[in-house]
Design an enzyme around this catalytic site. Sequence first.
Site, PDB file in Angstrom:
ATOM      1  CG  HIS A 178      -7.493 -22.886 -22.145  1.00 14.20           C
ATOM      2  ND1 HIS A 178      -6.174 -22.609 -21.346  1.00 14.20           N
ATOM      3  CD2 HIS A 178      -7.583 -24.208 -22.015  1.00 14.20           C
ATOM      4  CE1 HIS A 178      -5.679 -23.628 -20.880  1.00 14.20           C
ATOM      5  NE2 HIS A 178      -6.464 -24.855 -21.279  1.00 14.20           N
ATOM      6  CE  LYS A 229      -4.699 -28.288 -26.280  1.00 17.90           C
ATOM      7  NZ  LYS A 229      -5.003 -29.064 -25.085  1.00 17.90           N
ATOM      8  CD  GLN A 239      -9.124 -28.142 -27.843  1.00 20.51           C
ATOM      9  OE1 GLN A 239      -9.312 -29.117 -28.623  1.00 20.51           O
ATOM     10  NE2 GLN A 239      -8.384 -28.119 -26.683  1.00 20.51           N
TER      11      GLN A 239
HETATM   12  N1  PLP Z   1      -6.030 -22.697 -25.486  1.00 22.48           N
HETATM   13  C1  PLP Z   1      -7.117 -23.726 -25.652  1.00 22.48           C
HETATM   14  C2  PLP Z   1      -8.427 -23.566 -26.451  1.00 22.48           C
HETATM   15  C3  PLP Z   1      -6.879 -25.202 -24.945  1.00 22.48           C
HETATM   16  O1  PLP Z   1      -7.745 -26.111 -25.387  1.00 22.48           O
HETATM   17  C4  PLP Z   1      -5.441 -25.403 -24.521  1.00 22.48           C
HETATM   18  C5  PLP Z   1      -5.252 -26.629 -23.635  1.00 22.48           C
HETATM   19  O2  PLP Z   1      -6.185 -27.199 -23.227  1.00 22.48           O
HETATM   20  C6  PLP Z   1      -4.711 -24.356 -24.381  1.00 22.48           C
HETATM   21  C7  PLP Z   1      -4.937 -22.974 -24.900  1.00 22.48           C
HETATM   22  C8  PLP Z   1      -3.419 -24.373 -23.837  1.00 22.48           C
HETATM   23  O3  PLP Z   1      -2.704 -25.041 -24.527  1.00 22.48           O
HETATM   24  P1  PLP Z   1      -1.143 -25.494 -23.966  1.00 22.48           P
HETATM   25  O4  PLP Z   1      -1.389 -25.998 -22.673  1.00 22.48           O
HETATM   26  O5  PLP Z   1      -0.710 -26.669 -24.680  1.00 22.48           O
HETATM   27  O6  PLP Z   1      -0.429 -24.532 -23.959  1.00 22.48           O
END
Ligand code: PLP
Length: 418
Positions: free
Chosen positions: A135, A238, A215
Amino acid sequence: MLDIARDFLLANGQLDVERIREDFPILHQEVNGKPFVYFDNAATTQKPIQVIEALTHYYLTDNSNIHRGIHTLAERATAAFEATRDKVKSFLNAAEREEIIFTRGTTESINLVAATWGNQYIEAGDEIVVSAMEHHSNMVPWHMLAQRKKAKVKIIPMNDAGELLLDNLENIITSKTKLVACVHVSNALGTINPIASLINAAKKVGAVTLIDGAQAVSHLDIDVQSLGADFYVFSGHKLYGPTGVGVLYGKRSLLEAMPPYQGGGEMISEVTYEGCTYNELPYKFEAGTPNIADVVALGSAIEYVLTIGKKNIRQHETILLDYATKKALEVPGLQCIGTAADKVGVLSFVFSDVHPQDIGILLDKSGIAIRTGHHCTQPLMGRLGIPGTSRMSFAVYNTIEEIDLAIEALYKALRLLR
Ligand code: PLP
């Protein structure tokens, strides 16, 4: 206050999903005149009434600033806040509560490590290893750090199914590697990565490891001690918890050696006109008034998930994924993206002749919420040679009937688009 110690299982050992759905008021509505189906759980999960009540209960009865107050409400608020730290400690099986730092979420947790540990230890010529399916939250902070420090970001490749290729790992994780940062479960593909192997490979060369568990935490049991991860991060939202709160787990020895992230109240031991000394863990990394209410409610989300049981959740989501994949593959022209052997309930797909966004818009007209686009994984989409996917991601409250509705809506959308 909470009433979560209920039996969530049917006689056949499967989850009593109808019973679980009673806890999620938001699901019981119509959207665009159709029963609402929420398949955007990888973006954020819905919140059970127990979490919503924990939030309102906190503001109705306990709201106060924490740690420094000597009055009753300050003590109650502090106790509720710190109780979540204990819950997170056992949720991740951390060795010590001081290793649990509250942040705004996964993104902030990673940025904290990049800005503190990274600034202190990464030097010119060092290498930071990430996977091909990160991500942006676990990619951009390392690019930024590498640019600041003239370090290099290296990629662990994957095959077309979306599985990391570990056969050449010794040429990727080398003596130059200072950090291995990898996503535990891919948000775009659903792949469960072999993070234990990666952590072991990192350890062999003395590299530090950071695992993005955003996730993973709602589907898998996490044991940071047996994994041996140095840092493990996740977001509350999440995990059926509120937005605006997340966790950084870090090994005490690392956290102690790192400089603070932000300066301000709470993170200091003593301040003079000349300078300051820093507070002990975990407060050294929690400057300013934290998101008290949401931390408290995160504690309820963790209780909720543990009461149902991750094993039961996973079993249910696997049934949904298998059924949805089978039905999706019957749709003419549909190609699944992310077909790893080990997956959570994420179904990403593309059509050569239809844009994902058009599918998302038309499914929404049928009351079905899915996500379309690059899922904040542009490098991964580039690797796959696609601009984006349509993604259905499943959670504990989803049903087979909802999948039938979504597939029916997909056929209808395709009739309009082709
Ligand atoms: N990492 C992964 C694998 C994610 O799916 C997400 C959000 O979709 C994030 C990081 C970022 O999370 P956040 O926006 O809650 O900081």
